[in-house]
Enzyme design. Structure first.
Site, mmCIF file in Angstrom:
data_model
loop_
_atom_site.group_PDB
_atom_site.id
_atom_site.type_symbol
_atom_site.label_atom_id
_atom_site.label_comp_id
_atom_site.label_asym_id
_atom_site.label_seq_id
_atom_site.Cartn_x
_atom_site.Cartn_y
_atom_site.Cartn_z
ATOM 1 N N TYR A 101 0.842 -1.211 0.000
ATOM 2 C CA TYR A 101 0.000 0.000 0.000
ATOM 3 C C TYR A 101 0.879 1.263 0.000
ATOM 4 O O TYR A 101 1.891 1.313 0.725
ATOM 5 C CB TYR A 101 -0.896 -0.034 1.254
ATOM 6 C CG TYR A 101 -1.744 1.186 1.412
ATOM 7 C CD1 TYR A 101 -2.848 1.396 0.601
ATOM 8 C CD2 TYR A 101 -1.445 2.148 2.373
ATOM 9 C CE1 TYR A 101 -3.629 2.531 0.737
ATOM 10 C CE2 TYR A 101 -2.230 3.286 2.521
ATOM 11 C CZ TYR A 101 -3.314 3.464 1.690
ATOM 12 O OH TYR A 101 -4.084 4.585 1.832
ATOM 13 N N ASP A 173 -0.929 -7.364 6.384
ATOM 14 C CA ASP A 173 -2.016 -6.418 6.159
ATOM 15 C C ASP A 173 -3.169 -7.222 5.543
ATOM 16 O O ASP A 173 -3.081 -7.674 4.407
ATOM 17 C CB ASP A 173 -1.536 -5.298 5.223
ATOM 18 C CG ASP A 173 -2.593 -4.228 4.979
ATOM 19 O OD1 ASP A 173 -3.796 -4.556 5.049
ATOM 20 O OD2 ASP A 173 -2.226 -3.072 4.697
ATOM 21 N N LYS A 198 -12.044 0.279 5.409
ATOM 22 C CA LYS A 198 -12.496 -0.418 4.209
ATOM 23 C C LYS A 198 -13.624 -1.401 4.579
ATOM 24 O O LYS A 198 -14.606 -0.986 5.138
ATOM 25 C CB LYS A 198 -11.305 -1.111 3.556
ATOM 26 C CG LYS A 198 -10.034 -0.224 3.476
ATOM 27 C CD LYS A 198 -10.172 0.968 2.556
ATOM 28 C CE LYS A 198 -9.036 1.973 2.685
ATOM 29 N NZ LYS A 198 -7.707 1.446 2.550
HETATM 30 C C1 LIG Z 1 -6.405 1.962 2.961
HETATM 31 C C2 LIG Z 1 -5.334 0.980 3.242
HETATM 32 C C3 LIG Z 1 -4.388 1.215 4.246
HETATM 33 C C4 LIG Z 1 -4.348 2.506 5.036
HETATM 34 O O1 LIG Z 1 -5.452 2.658 5.855
HETATM 35 P P1 LIG Z 1 -6.102 4.076 6.260
HETATM 36 O O2 LIG Z 1 -7.284 3.705 7.043
HETATM 37 O O3 LIG Z 1 -6.414 4.782 4.963
HETATM 38 O O4 LIG Z 1 -5.047 4.815 7.022
HETATM 39 C C5 LIG Z 1 -3.460 0.229 4.491
HETATM 40 N N1 LIG Z 1 -3.429 -0.922 3.784
HETATM 41 C C6 LIG Z 1 -4.321 -1.166 2.812
HETATM 42 C C7 LIG Z 1 -4.237 -2.454 2.058
HETATM 43 C C8 LIG Z 1 -5.296 -0.230 2.490
HETATM 44 O O5 LIG Z 1 -6.165 -0.485 1.516
#
Ligand SMILES: *Cc1c(COP(=O)(O)O)cnc(C)c1O
Length: 389
Positions: A101, A173, A198
């Site tokens: 990311y 992640d 998300k």
């Molecule tokens: C959006 C996202 C992040 C960061 O998260 P935020 O809530 O925007 O700080 C990290 N990893 C992935 C895979 C993401 O899609």
């Protein structure tokens, strides 16, 4: 506690109702501090940075879902990820997936380097490359699978094995799949990280981050850092994530089925150069994906012939919002080169295959046939002259 299936766990977890009032929705404790009865006996809560009853329910729920010992809620996914990196010290080294990311890329390359923490980017799908990148001072191997935006699949079990031999921690992640589809701790990982902004929250109305750790010793260190750095999630936002979580299962079921259908449609379209979706039969990571997750997820990427074709497509597509982010009730189309991966710089992006004609689609809750009809009319509007430029 009885072992329930995931969908039941989303509704019946540690919180059934509030003991004082019987409220079935978690009360939002908007209190920064808590009265203490006397000088010798402080209560469970004293100050909301250190612990808040609403946040605690969320932290316990995500720990339960991921199968970890303790969860931690943060003000954003990046706050959770950055706090996890604070486990490192000067002189340490990180092996990290090359299509990570964009925000994580920025922290690793522009912040950690200033504190003497080095890194090596690798293609995590290539075990030999990961092995070769491990140094005596490697303390963390950082995975993101499926990766963003090319949906490459990392073999979590194999990388965790390597990390154990090297004495390094593994971070995963898990934003793209959520614990309902993939449980990294069960596959051997030490820490799971989420942008709860998300799928977990799911309604494009809150920013949040979550972390879950595997063992008590790590939990103590992580809690110390959460409290020390202070990037915690507010009580109200914790409640929004808890509310979103209740429908995660039904939302994912719909969105995954939609993504499968759209990916199959796109794959047959002559104006689409390439589709990236781990649920497709010819995806190179498909076997690993289905050995460690239950489905291909609700996010796919596709490449048009060139940037001009992409501009014409975007000018005609009506249903998905054109925006940063993913994992929401509405379908979201995004342009990685200028959105999630803008922080990476053109040269780094191109090295990783993130071209100027690549779009990422996160399937929402619309009827998939409407989405396909919409994409179809937008593709029809792409002039053949643009395609053959
Ligand atoms: C959006 C996202 C992040 C960061 O998260 P935020 O809530 O925007 O700080 C990290 N990893 C992935 C895979 C993401 O899609």
């Amino acid at each position: 506690m009885t072992k329930y299936e995931q969908d039941t766990l989303l509704i019946h977890n540690g919180f059934k109702y509030d003991a004082g009032t019987g409220a079935v929705s978690v009360p939002i404790y908007n209190s920064s501090t808590f009265h203490q009865v006397d000088v010798d006996s402080f209560g469970k809560y004293d100050y909301s940075r250190s612990g808040n009853p609403t946040r605690e329910v969320l932290e316990e729920t995500i720990a339960l879902l991921e199968g970890g010992v303790r969860g931690f809620a943060f003000a954003s996914g990046m706050a959770a990820i950055s706090t996890a990196f604070l486990l490192l010290s000067q002189g340490d080294h990180v092996v990290i997936t090359e299509d990570v990311y964009g925000g994580t890329f920025r922290v690793v390359t522009e912040v950690l380097t200033r504190y003497g923490i080095s890194h090596t980017f690798v293609d995590m799908t290539d075990i030999a490359q990961v092995e070769a990148a491990i140094q005596p001072n490697t303390k963390v191997i950082y995975m993101e699978t499926p990766s963003n935006p090319l949906l490459k699949i990392t073999d979590i079990r194999a990388i965790c094995e390597l990390a154990k031999q090297a004495g390094a921690l593994t971070f995963v992640d898990n934003t793209f799949l959520t614990p309902l589809s993939q449980k990294p701790l069960e596959l051997g990982a030490d820490i799971v990280l989420h942008s709860a902004t998300k799928f977990l929250a799911g309604h494009s109305d809150v920013m949040a981050g979550l972390a879950v750790v595997k063992d008590e010793e790590l939990a103590k260190r992580f809690y110390f850092l959460q409290n020390a750095f202070g990037a915690i999630l507010s009580p109200h936002d914790s409640w929004l994530v808890l509310r979103g979580l209740k429908t995660l299962h039904v939302r994912l079921q719909h969105s995954v089925a939609a993504a499968e259908k759209i990916a199959e449609y796109l794959q047959t379209h002559p104006k689409v150069k390439r589709v990236y979706y781990p649920g497709l039969a010819d995806h190179p990571g498909r076997d690993i994906q289905f050995a460690q997750a239950t489905d291909g997820g609700a996010v796919l990427s596709f490449e048009l012939e060139n940037e001009e074709a992409l501009r014409q497509f975007l000018a005609h597509v009506k249903l998905p919002v054109f925006a940063v982010s993913l994992g929401a009730v509405e379908s979201i189309l995004s342009y990685p080169a200028k959105m999630s991966h803008a922080a990476m710089g053109q040269e780094e992006r191109e090295k990783r295959g993130i071209s100027a004609s690549l779009l990422r689609l996160s399937a929402g809750l619309e009827n998939p046939n409407d989405l396909i009809r919409d994409i179809d009319q937008a593709l029809a509007a792409v002039e053949t002259s643009a395609v053959s430029l």
